[in-house]
Design a protein around this motif. Sequence first.
Motif, PDB file in Angstrom:
ATOM      1  N   ASP A  17      -4.132  63.982  64.121  1.00 52.63           N
ATOM      2  CA  ASP A  17      -3.706  62.591  63.952  1.00 52.63           C
ATOM      3  C   ASP A  17      -2.251  62.336  64.319  1.00 52.63           C
ATOM      4  O   ASP A  17      -1.731  61.245  64.087  1.00 52.63           O
ATOM      5  CB  ASP A  17      -3.960  62.149  62.505  1.00 52.63           C
ATOM      6  N   ASN A  38      -2.403  60.820  51.114  1.00 53.87           N
ATOM      7  CA  ASN A  38      -2.255  60.116  52.394  1.00 53.87           C
ATOM      8  C   ASN A  38      -2.361  60.985  53.645  1.00 53.87           C
ATOM      9  O   ASN A  38      -3.008  60.611  54.620  1.00 53.87           O
ATOM     10  CB  ASN A  38      -0.926  59.360  52.418  1.00 53.87           C
ATOM     11  N   TYR A  39      -1.704  62.142  53.644  1.00 56.17           N
ATOM     12  CA  TYR A  39      -1.679  62.967  54.854  1.00 56.17           C
ATOM     13  C   TYR A  39      -1.186  64.369  54.536  1.00 56.17           C
ATOM     14  O   TYR A  39      -0.598  64.619  53.483  1.00 56.17           O
ATOM     15  CB  TYR A  39      -0.757  62.344  55.913  1.00 56.17           C
ATOM     16  N   CYS A  72       1.056  67.572  56.642  1.00 63.62           N
ATOM     17  CA  CYS A  72       1.914  67.829  57.795  1.00 63.62           C
ATOM     18  C   CYS A  72       2.243  69.313  57.810  1.00 63.62           C
ATOM     19  O   CYS A  72       2.506  69.908  56.753  1.00 63.62           O
ATOM     20  CB  CYS A  72       3.182  66.987  57.681  1.00 63.62           C
ATOM     21  N   ASN A  84      -4.471  63.064  58.691  1.00 64.23           N
ATOM     22  CA  ASN A  84      -4.734  62.124  57.607  1.00 64.23           C
ATOM     23  C   ASN A  84      -5.679  62.746  56.585  1.00 64.23           C
ATOM     24  O   ASN A  84      -6.560  63.534  56.930  1.00 64.23           O
ATOM     25  CB  ASN A  84      -5.343  60.827  58.156  1.00 64.23           C
ATOM     26  N   TRP A 123       0.218  66.284  62.279  1.00 68.58           N
ATOM     27  CA  TRP A 123      -0.114  65.319  61.228  1.00 68.58           C
ATOM     28  C   TRP A 123      -1.626  65.198  61.122  1.00 68.58           C
ATOM     29  O   TRP A 123      -2.314  65.055  62.127  1.00 68.58           O
ATOM     30  CB  TRP A 123       0.493  63.969  61.589  1.00 68.58           C
TER      31      TRP A 123
END
Length: 320
Positions: free
Chosen positions: A105, A133-134, A136, A128, A126
């Motif tokens: 993403d 939320n996400y 990394c 999701n 990244w």
Amino acid sequence: MQSRKKSISKIKIGSSKFSIIPKSLIIKPQKNIPWLSTHAGACYVEILDKKNYKAKVYISGRDKDNKSRIGTAIISFKNKKPKILKINKIPVLDISKNIGYFDTDGVLYPEILKIKKKKFLYYCGWLNAKSFNYTCNIGLASEKNGKFKRVLKAPLFNINDIDPIGTASFSIIKIKNKFIMYYTSFNPWKIKKGILVHNYFIKIAISSDGLNWKREGKIALGLKKDEIAVAKPSVFKLNGKICIFFSARKKNYSIFFAESSDGIKFKRFQNKLKLGSGKWSSESQCYPAYVDFDNKKFLLYCGNNYGKSGIGYAEIKLSN
């Protein structure tokens, strides 16, 4: 309107003084360039020609699909104001084509590291998430015939007890025979007033070859009271000190400075830099990138909304 004099930040580093003077916007999002159509975000500056003040800027752009890709622009810093010579329409690193990979993403936060004449592109992937939320994590690509190709399908830093959630923006410096990476590490997400809020700060990793890293959980820059993020460092050496510009935020991001004698224990300067230079940076300033042509020095940074308004610059004047 705030006067020009009041907007100058001054920092003493050893026997020298920095005057950091905010100037103006350089790079705006470009609707006709897909990877840069909505945001010009965090960047890294690679010096191409120091004598002629020419550089390649690696930029975390964002497409209309809200996914970041890394592209480049060639900029001249020779004249009074930096001039864009070229923006490449094709990104140097795109998102993964494999759904579910750590960089499906978005790819962002670029940094170039040259090791034994080979060029590597460190970046963050990244992905999701649903329950928060996400995620990394730091990835690695290498250059061949002018193009970058992923070295690994997986993140360079695996999830472990030191970094159990993820890793993000970073900066690398070589000191004597070792590389030091200052990288962002996530604390558990928190729920405040029904909203998920991230928490992250900057840790230290050490490497002898720039590719294999040792993490022991050492913290370079932690969170201050009410802060939710300390991130995107830009490290350099000056007057025997290891110096870092970095972003920190409570509500909106600002840029701060810290220094160290050994690269491990840092003294954080209390006041944020005064970098507002117009509407584009009126609410926040973030994602610093230090630029050094020896007799000319600059700080590139993003303005409001994580680069939605673009990338601007400040001039750095050094005096004794």
